[in-house]
Design an enzyme around this catalytic site. Structure first.
Site, PDB file in Angstrom:
ATOM      1  N   THR A  16      51.051  15.348  30.014  1.00 46.59           N
ATOM      2  CA  THR A  16      51.977  14.924  29.127  1.00 46.59           C
ATOM      3  C   THR A  16      53.322  15.671  28.958  1.00 46.59           C
ATOM      4  O   THR A  16      54.495  15.136  29.253  1.00 46.59           O
ATOM      5  CB  THR A  16      51.529  14.654  27.893  1.00 46.59           C
ATOM      6  OG1 THR A  16      50.355  13.871  27.791  1.00 46.59           O
ATOM      7  CG2 THR A  16      52.656  14.144  26.759  1.00 46.59           C
ATOM      8  N   ASP A  60      47.723  13.442  35.904  1.00 46.42           N
ATOM      9  CA  ASP A  60      47.210  13.368  34.800  1.00 46.42           C
ATOM     10  C   ASP A  60      45.907  14.118  34.634  1.00 46.42           C
ATOM     11  O   ASP A  60      45.294  14.039  35.650  1.00 46.42           O
ATOM     12  CB  ASP A  60      47.071  12.034  34.145  1.00 46.42           C
ATOM     13  CG  ASP A  60      46.482  11.523  32.784  1.00 46.42           C
ATOM     14  OD1 ASP A  60      47.193  10.875  32.069  1.00 46.42           O
ATOM     15  OD2 ASP A  60      45.410  12.122  32.385  1.00 46.42           O
ATOM     16  N   ASP A  93      43.672  16.309  27.849  1.00 45.27           N
ATOM     17  CA  ASP A  93      42.412  15.693  27.950  1.00 45.27           C
ATOM     18  C   ASP A  93      41.355  16.581  28.524  1.00 45.27           C
ATOM     19  O   ASP A  93      40.463  16.626  28.288  1.00 45.27           O
ATOM     20  CB  ASP A  93      42.527  14.354  28.777  1.00 45.27           C
ATOM     21  CG  ASP A  93      43.364  13.247  27.950  1.00 45.27           C
ATOM     22  OD1 ASP A  93      43.901  13.397  26.971  1.00 45.27           O
ATOM     23  OD2 ASP A  93      43.753  12.307  28.608  1.00 45.27           O
ATOM     24  N   THR A 168      37.706  23.085  22.552  1.00 44.75           N
ATOM     25  CA  THR A 168      37.034  21.609  22.714  1.00 44.75           C
ATOM     26  C   THR A 168      38.343  20.618  22.189  1.00 44.75           C
ATOM     27  O   THR A 168      38.904  21.069  21.214  1.00 44.75           O
ATOM     28  CB  THR A 168      36.054  21.104  21.721  1.00 44.75           C
ATOM     29  OG1 THR A 168      34.874  22.101  22.093  1.00 44.75           O
ATOM     30  CG2 THR A 168      35.673  19.818  22.004  1.00 44.75           C
ATOM     31  N   THR A 279      24.148  21.727  22.089  1.00 42.56           N
ATOM     32  CA  THR A 279      24.180  20.863  20.800  1.00 42.56           C
ATOM     33  C   THR A 279      25.319  19.830  20.737  1.00 42.56           C
ATOM     34  O   THR A 279      26.471  20.421  21.609  1.00 42.56           O
ATOM     35  CB  THR A 279      24.276  21.710  19.312  1.00 42.56           C
ATOM     36  OG1 THR A 279      24.404  20.876  18.534  1.00 42.56           O
ATOM     37  CG2 THR A 279      25.346  22.776  19.246  1.00 42.56           C
ATOM     38  N   GLN A 280      24.904  18.789  20.410  1.00 42.76           N
ATOM     39  CA  GLN A 280      26.289  17.678  20.502  1.00 42.76           C
ATOM     40  C   GLN A 280      27.081  17.985  19.165  1.00 42.76           C
ATOM     41  O   GLN A 280      28.131  17.426  18.872  1.00 42.76           O
ATOM     42  CB  GLN A 280      25.658  16.296  20.789  1.00 42.76           C
ATOM     43  CG  GLN A 280      24.632  16.044  19.788  1.00 42.76           C
ATOM     44  CD  GLN A 280      24.272  14.526  20.088  1.00 42.76           C
ATOM     45  OE1 GLN A 280      24.636  13.637  19.447  1.00 42.76           O
ATOM     46  NE2 GLN A 280      23.557  14.249  21.075  1.00 42.76           N
TER      47      GLN A 280
HETATM   48  N1  ASP Z   1      46.565  12.134  29.622  1.00 46.06           N
HETATM   49  C1  ASP Z   1      47.245  13.468  29.337  1.00 46.06           C
HETATM   50  C2  ASP Z   1      46.580  14.308  30.375  1.00 46.06           C
HETATM   51  O1  ASP Z   1      45.604  14.990  30.064  1.00 46.06           O
HETATM   52  C3  ASP Z   1      47.487  13.801  27.861  1.00 46.06           C
HETATM   53  C4  ASP Z   1      48.006  15.177  27.794  1.00 46.06           C
HETATM   54  O2  ASP Z   1      48.683  15.786  28.466  1.00 46.06           O
HETATM   55  O3  ASP Z   1      48.096  15.542  26.386  1.00 46.06           O
HETATM   56  O4  ASP Z   1      47.112  14.674  31.363  1.00 46.06           O
END
Ligand code: ASP
Length: 343
Positions: A16, A60, A93, A168, A279-280
């Site tokens: 992003t 992305d 992501d 995370t 663990t989840q």
């Molecule tokens: N979809 C974008 C990515 O992971 C989200 C971000 O950059 O925050 O490339």
């Protein structure tokens, strides 16, 4: 502390931070980052020399895969001597996966590798990108008595630097998108940069920097849920060439006690597949044997992921399998902290 004369390499992979809106579809897509950088005059005020390098085709981060991680590791390795620190711009992501992978691929780092990105594009009026980018560069340039302050892979987002392999992504909207529930943050940015020295990774000085360029993708993450059935479990565990399963269990490492579940895992282990218990829960640790529902996993000699994140666990499995480690040693080494990724 001094930040002068540091040479920083800024590596843009996509995300992003450098995206623009496509007028026809309204969706965000990666853009030529060098063009965007020109619109951040603040960078010229920093007390360090910045060189930039961009993925030929920025992506992305949902499109990230281990070949990209290796590519980033190679870029850092081939520029290691010439630079004092590295900032990797990346989509949020899968940023925690990449940060974890880089922590394993780059062994005995004595220079900072800071990965960052943003929730809003750098051209947006309300963007979080500028602060994330500028402070990441400052952190990468930080030196104390001529030596880099951060000597590990860190993830910087919304005023905090975390150990990358402990993070995370927890929020898709808020600027505070990351958490590190099992390890304290390393630096906090306020009026001053507050460094928590006691939490920083201390590399062994006698060892030389080493880059690893192999990852084995014959791995899977299997998240338990009430209702998982035998057919599904078996078909996953019978995947040809499968070598390791990150088993996301409940709470402190608990799993169903049904015979078919136990038998499925037992057969997989007999077939040479490593089963790793994580663990989840976002925080806390696996402790096999604490409940009846984890005692049988312990009996099967399932590998304990302790308090590792799923992101770091899958990266560590790919790295260890890629390194050609023997099946006998896998459990012992997986259960050992290699880069501060577990207790
Ligand atoms: N979809 C974008 C990515 O992971 C989200 C971000 O950059 O925050 O490339």
């Amino acid at each position: 502390m001094d930040t002068d004369k540091s040479k920083i390499l800024l590596i843009y992979t996509g995300g992003t931070i450098g995206m623009v809106k496509d007028y026809s579809s309204g969706a965000l897509r990666p853009f030529d980052f060098n063009q965007l950088l020109k619109s951040i005059p603040e960078l010229n005020q920093l007390d360090c020399k910045i060189e930039t390098l961009s993925f030929e085709k920025p992506i992305d981060s949902s499109d990230m895969n281990p070949s990209h991680w290796i590519n980033i590791a190679e870029i850092i390795a081939s520029n290691y001597e010439k630079h004092d620190g590295f900032v990797v711009l990346h989509g949020s992501d899968t940023m925690s996966y990449t940060a974890s992978a880089l922590s394993f691929l780059l062994e005995n780092l004595t220079k900072p590798v800071i990965i960052t990105g943003s929730q809003l594009p750098i051209g947006d009026l309300r963007t979080d990108a500028k602060e994330n980018l500028i402070t990441s560069i400052q952190i990468a340039a930080l030196k104390k008595r001529g030596r880099a302050v951060v000597r590990e892979v860190g993830l910087y987002f919304e005023y905090k630097l975390y150990r990358g392999n402990r993070t995370t992504k927890i929020n898709a909207e808020q600027f505070q998108a990351f958490a590190s529930l099992n390890y304290p943050h390393l630096i906090e940015s306020g009026v001053h940069l507050k460094v928590f020295d006691e939490y920083l990774w201390l590399p062994q000085r006698s060892r030389n920097f080493k880059v690893h360029l192999k990852m084995d993708r014959n791995v899977v993450i299997l998240k338990l849920f009430p209702g998982l059935n035998e057919k599904v479990l078996r078909s996953i565990l019978k995947t040809p060439e499968l070598k390791a399963v990150i088993l996301e269990t409940y709470g402190s490492g608990n799993a169903p006690t049904s015979d078919w579940f136990f038998e499925g895992l037992r057969e997989a282990i007999k077939d040479g597949i490593h089963i790793i218990n994580v663990t989840q829960c976002s925080g806390g640790s696996v402790s096999m044997g604490q409940y009846d529902t984890s005692t049988q996993l312990k009996k099967l000699q399932v590998v304990s992921g302790k308090d590792i994140t799923t992101e770091a666990a899958i990266a560590k499995a790919m790295y260890l399998l890629g390194s050609g480690i023997s099946d006998k040693l896998f459990k012992t080494i997986f259960e050992t902290s290699l880069r501060g990724e577990m207790q």
